[in-house]
Design a protein around this motif. Sequence first.
Motif, PDB file in Angstrom:
ATOM      1  N   CYS A   1      13.553   6.501  -2.698  1.00  0.00           N
ATOM      2  CA  CYS A   1      12.188   6.151  -3.086  1.00  0.00           C
ATOM      3  C   CYS A   1      11.557   5.215  -2.064  1.00  0.00           C
ATOM      4  O   CYS A   1      10.373   5.354  -1.732  1.00  0.00           O
ATOM      5  CB  CYS A   1      12.191   5.502  -4.468  1.00  0.00           C
ATOM      6  SG  CYS A   1      12.574   6.637  -5.817  1.00  0.00           S
ATOM      7  N   SER A   2      12.335   4.264  -1.549  1.00  0.00           N
ATOM      8  CA  SER A   2      11.784   3.346  -0.551  1.00  0.00           C
ATOM      9  C   SER A   2      11.458   4.091   0.735  1.00  0.00           C
ATOM     10  O   SER A   2      10.498   3.774   1.430  1.00  0.00           O
ATOM     11  CB  SER A   2      12.765   2.207  -0.267  1.00  0.00           C
ATOM     12  OG  SER A   2      13.934   2.679   0.386  1.00  0.00           O
ATOM     13  N   ARG A   3      12.243   5.115   1.013  1.00  0.00           N
ATOM     14  CA  ARG A   3      11.969   5.920   2.202  1.00  0.00           C
ATOM     15  C   ARG A   3      10.672   6.694   2.045  1.00  0.00           C
ATOM     16  O   ARG A   3       9.830   6.736   2.936  1.00  0.00           O
ATOM     17  CB  ARG A   3      13.133   6.861   2.458  1.00  0.00           C
ATOM     18  CG  ARG A   3      12.890   7.822   3.616  1.00  0.00           C
ATOM     19  CD  ARG A   3      14.141   8.572   3.989  1.00  0.00           C
ATOM     20  NE  ARG A   3      13.936   9.350   5.199  1.00  0.00           N
ATOM     21  CZ  ARG A   3      14.909   9.914   5.879  1.00  0.00           C
ATOM     22  NH1 ARG A   3      16.140   9.780   5.481  1.00  0.00           N
ATOM     23  NH2 ARG A   3      14.662  10.614   6.969  1.00  0.00           N
ATOM     24  N   LEU A   4      10.508   7.309   0.874  1.00  0.00           N
ATOM     25  CA  LEU A   4       9.314   8.104   0.626  1.00  0.00           C
ATOM     26  C   LEU A   4       8.067   7.234   0.498  1.00  0.00           C
ATOM     27  O   LEU A   4       6.953   7.691   0.746  1.00  0.00           O
ATOM     28  CB  LEU A   4       9.501   8.940  -0.644  1.00  0.00           C
ATOM     29  CG  LEU A   4      10.565  10.049  -0.539  1.00  0.00           C
ATOM     30  CD1 LEU A   4      10.837  10.647  -1.919  1.00  0.00           C
ATOM     31  CD2 LEU A   4      10.132  11.132   0.430  1.00  0.00           C
ATOM     32  N   ALA A   5       8.257   5.968   0.128  1.00  0.00           N
ATOM     33  CA  ALA A   5       7.113   5.063  -0.003  1.00  0.00           C
ATOM     34  C   ALA A   5       6.455   4.786   1.346  1.00  0.00           C
ATOM     35  O   ALA A   5       5.249   4.582   1.422  1.00  0.00           O
ATOM     36  CB  ALA A   5       7.557   3.746  -0.640  1.00  0.00           C
ATOM     37  N   ARG A   6       7.255   4.757   2.423  1.00  0.00           N
ATOM     38  CA  ARG A   6       6.742   4.509   3.777  1.00  0.00           C
ATOM     39  C   ARG A   6       5.851   3.260   3.814  1.00  0.00           C
ATOM     40  O   ARG A   6       4.708   3.295   4.261  1.00  0.00           O
ATOM     41  CB  ARG A   6       5.973   5.727   4.293  1.00  0.00           C
ATOM     42  CG  ARG A   6       6.814   6.994   4.344  1.00  0.00           C
ATOM     43  CD  ARG A   6       6.074   8.154   4.957  1.00  0.00           C
ATOM     44  NE  ARG A   6       6.907   9.352   5.013  1.00  0.00           N
ATOM     45  CZ  ARG A   6       7.811   9.613   5.955  1.00  0.00           C
ATOM     46  NH1 ARG A   6       7.996   8.743   6.937  1.00  0.00           N
ATOM     47  NH2 ARG A   6       8.526  10.718   5.932  1.00  0.00           N
ATOM     48  N   ALA A   7       6.395   2.159   3.333  1.00  0.00           N
ATOM     49  CA  ALA A   7       5.622   0.921   3.251  1.00  0.00           C
ATOM     50  C   ALA A   7       5.365   0.338   4.634  1.00  0.00           C
ATOM     51  O   ALA A   7       6.296   0.174   5.423  1.00  0.00           O
ATOM     52  CB  ALA A   7       6.381  -0.103   2.400  1.00  0.00           C
ATOM     53  N   PRO A   8       4.123   0.008   4.960  1.00  0.00           N
ATOM     54  CA  PRO A   8       3.842  -0.621   6.249  1.00  0.00           C
ATOM     55  C   PRO A   8       4.431  -2.022   6.346  1.00  0.00           C
ATOM     56  O   PRO A   8       4.689  -2.520   7.440  1.00  0.00           O
ATOM     57  CB  PRO A   8       2.310  -0.646   6.307  1.00  0.00           C
ATOM     58  CG  PRO A   8       1.866  -0.530   4.890  1.00  0.00           C
ATOM     59  CD  PRO A   8       2.907   0.271   4.186  1.00  0.00           C
ATOM     60  N   LYS A   9       4.634  -2.686   5.186  1.00  0.00           N
ATOM     61  CA  LYS A   9       5.254  -4.016   5.152  1.00  0.00           C
ATOM     62  C   LYS A   9       6.464  -3.948   4.216  1.00  0.00           C
ATOM     63  O   LYS A   9       6.345  -4.160   3.006  1.00  0.00           O
ATOM     64  CB  LYS A   9       4.256  -5.070   4.678  1.00  0.00           C
ATOM     65  CG  LYS A   9       3.093  -5.279   5.638  1.00  0.00           C
ATOM     66  CD  LYS A   9       2.164  -6.382   5.151  1.00  0.00           C
ATOM     67  CE  LYS A   9       1.031  -6.611   6.156  1.00  0.00           C
ATOM     68  NZ  LYS A   9       0.103  -7.684   5.701  1.00  0.00           N
ATOM     69  N   PRO A  10       7.646  -3.648   4.772  1.00  0.00           N
ATOM     70  CA  PRO A  10       8.829  -3.420   3.939  1.00  0.00           C
ATOM     71  C   PRO A  10       9.186  -4.596   3.030  1.00  0.00           C
ATOM     72  O   PRO A  10       9.626  -4.394   1.903  1.00  0.00           O
ATOM     73  CB  PRO A  10       9.935  -3.168   4.974  1.00  0.00           C
ATOM     74  CG  PRO A  10       9.221  -2.702   6.190  1.00  0.00           C
ATOM     75  CD  PRO A  10       7.917  -3.426   6.207  1.00  0.00           C
ATOM     76  N   LEU A  11       9.007  -5.833   3.517  1.00  0.00           N
ATOM     77  CA  LEU A  11       9.367  -6.979   2.686  1.00  0.00           C
ATOM     78  C   LEU A  11       8.492  -7.055   1.444  1.00  0.00           C
ATOM     79  O   LEU A  11       8.970  -7.427   0.362  1.00  0.00           O
ATOM     80  CB  LEU A  11       9.260  -8.279   3.493  1.00  0.00           C
ATOM     81  CG  LEU A  11       9.714  -9.548   2.754  1.00  0.00           C
ATOM     82  CD1 LEU A  11      11.145  -9.399   2.257  1.00  0.00           C
ATOM     83  CD2 LEU A  11       9.574 -10.776   3.640  1.00  0.00           C
TER      84      LEU A  11
ATOM     85  N   ASP B   1       0.848  -1.192   0.000  1.00  0.00           N
ATOM     86  CA  ASP B   1       0.000   0.000   0.000  1.00  0.00           C
ATOM     87  C   ASP B   1       0.883   1.242   0.000  1.00  0.00           C
ATOM     88  O   ASP B   1       1.041   1.921   1.016  1.00  0.00           O
ATOM     89  CB  ASP B   1      -0.918  -0.021   1.220  1.00  0.00           C
ATOM     90  CG  ASP B   1      -1.904   1.142   1.210  1.00  0.00           C
ATOM     91  OD1 ASP B   1      -2.106   1.729   0.128  1.00  0.00           O
ATOM     92  OD2 ASP B   1      -2.442   1.468   2.292  1.00  0.00           O
ATOM     93  N   VAL B   2       1.477   1.515  -1.164  1.00  0.00           N
ATOM     94  CA  VAL B   2       2.367   2.667  -1.316  1.00  0.00           C
ATOM     95  C   VAL B   2       2.052   3.336  -2.644  1.00  0.00           C
ATOM     96  O   VAL B   2       1.502   2.703  -3.561  1.00  0.00           O
ATOM     97  CB  VAL B   2       3.856   2.245  -1.288  1.00  0.00           C
ATOM     98  CG1 VAL B   2       4.199   1.548   0.027  1.00  0.00           C
ATOM     99  CG2 VAL B   2       4.197   1.339  -2.469  1.00  0.00           C
ATOM    100  N   PRO B   3       2.378   4.629  -2.795  1.00  0.00           N
ATOM    101  CA  PRO B   3       2.182   5.298  -4.081  1.00  0.00           C
ATOM    102  C   PRO B   3       2.975   4.611  -5.186  1.00  0.00           C
ATOM    103  O   PRO B   3       4.131   4.212  -4.992  1.00  0.00           O
ATOM    104  CB  PRO B   3       2.707   6.719  -3.823  1.00  0.00           C
ATOM    105  CG  PRO B   3       2.578   6.910  -2.349  1.00  0.00           C
ATOM    106  CD  PRO B   3       2.855   5.564  -1.750  1.00  0.00           C
ATOM    107  N   LEU B   4       2.357   4.464  -6.346  1.00  0.00           N
ATOM    108  CA  LEU B   4       2.993   3.785  -7.472  1.00  0.00           C
ATOM    109  C   LEU B   4       4.294   4.472  -7.878  1.00  0.00           C
ATOM    110  O   LEU B   4       5.260   3.811  -8.294  1.00  0.00           O
ATOM    111  CB  LEU B   4       2.026   3.740  -8.659  1.00  0.00           C
ATOM    112  CG  LEU B   4       2.505   2.981  -9.903  1.00  0.00           C
ATOM    113  CD1 LEU B   4       2.744   1.514  -9.571  1.00  0.00           C
ATOM    114  CD2 LEU B   4       1.466   3.121 -11.024  1.00  0.00           C
ATOM    115  N   THR B   5       4.343   5.790  -7.740  1.00  0.00           N
ATOM    116  CA  THR B   5       5.546   6.544  -8.124  1.00  0.00           C
ATOM    117  C   THR B   5       6.766   6.041  -7.381  1.00  0.00           C
ATOM    118  O   THR B   5       7.834   5.820  -7.977  1.00  0.00           O
ATOM    119  CB  THR B   5       5.353   8.044  -7.830  1.00  0.00           C
ATOM    120  OG1 THR B   5       4.255   8.527  -8.599  1.00  0.00           O
ATOM    121  CG2 THR B   5       6.614   8.832  -8.188  1.00  0.00           C
TER     122      THR B   5
END
Length: 307
Positions: free
Chosen positions: A159-169, A55-59
């Motif tokens: 980009c991974s930082r800005l994505a702020r993914a709740p599930k990094p894996l 659940d992260v922005p596609l960008t």
Amino acid sequence: MPMTHRALAALVAVLWGVNFLAIHTSLEQFPPLFLVALRFAIIAVPTILLVPRPDVPLTWLVGYGLGFGTVQFIGLYLGMAMGFPAGLASLVLQASAPFTVVLGALLLGERVGLTQRVGIAVAVGGLVLVGVSRATATSVLPFVLVVLGGLGWAFGNLCSRLARAPKPLHLTLWMSVVPPLPMLVLSLLVEGPARIASSLGTSVSAAAAPAWVGLAYTVLLGTVVGSGIWVWLMARHPAGVVAPYSLLVPVVGILTAWLVLGERPTAIELLGGVLVIAGVLWSGRRPRSGLAVPRVEGTDRLEGATP
């Protein structure tokens, strides 16, 4: 960390260090650009079928895949295919850390303190020594390509930082969906259908078995197992406790390449390596300045995982 968790962190460093040897072995059989496409396609197919999209922005998902999964491995695989030693490649990719600090300051407005500036200067000085040694011994172009790979990793970190993914894996796995198609197109244009077909046609022989073993290692142990353990550890401990173990990767990479491939770094390259590791370690004393240590919902973690 408990002793078992320290052992797991050290295990990941070993898995990632040996990964460069596995890449070298696979490059003996497959063209570098096609190998990148093949590597990520093997991960992408089960990911699409079995893993929910993060659940992260596609960008930021695409940016992560282009930076970490595409640009990094274009530089790394092309550089190694052109003769850059596997052991030194594991060291030079550490350039991603100071690159991330600089890009974080330029693009995200993150503050870079004196500690980070000193660390960056020391690490860059070490890279310059390695580059000068390579230019004297053979050619500087493979070195530049691997440094470019480190820059791609740094862009992926942001980009991974800005994505702020709740599930990094899940983000790490879905990043693998991005590279296969553009890398296959690039391989067809640059390496050509004939070279790709030839590599696949001869890959069914016994002589090609080590290349498949290397590819399987890279996908299963280097990426899935290594990244899985790393993300698990990062979710349970401060980044400053876990992240320094990644500095064991070039140590393992250089030692395994020395023992298996007979790669013997020169005294200047070893000195440069010490400076790179020291600079990265020093500049990483304050993770909040952006040394590839994103913060997600209050939890520090290190993205990017493995080559």
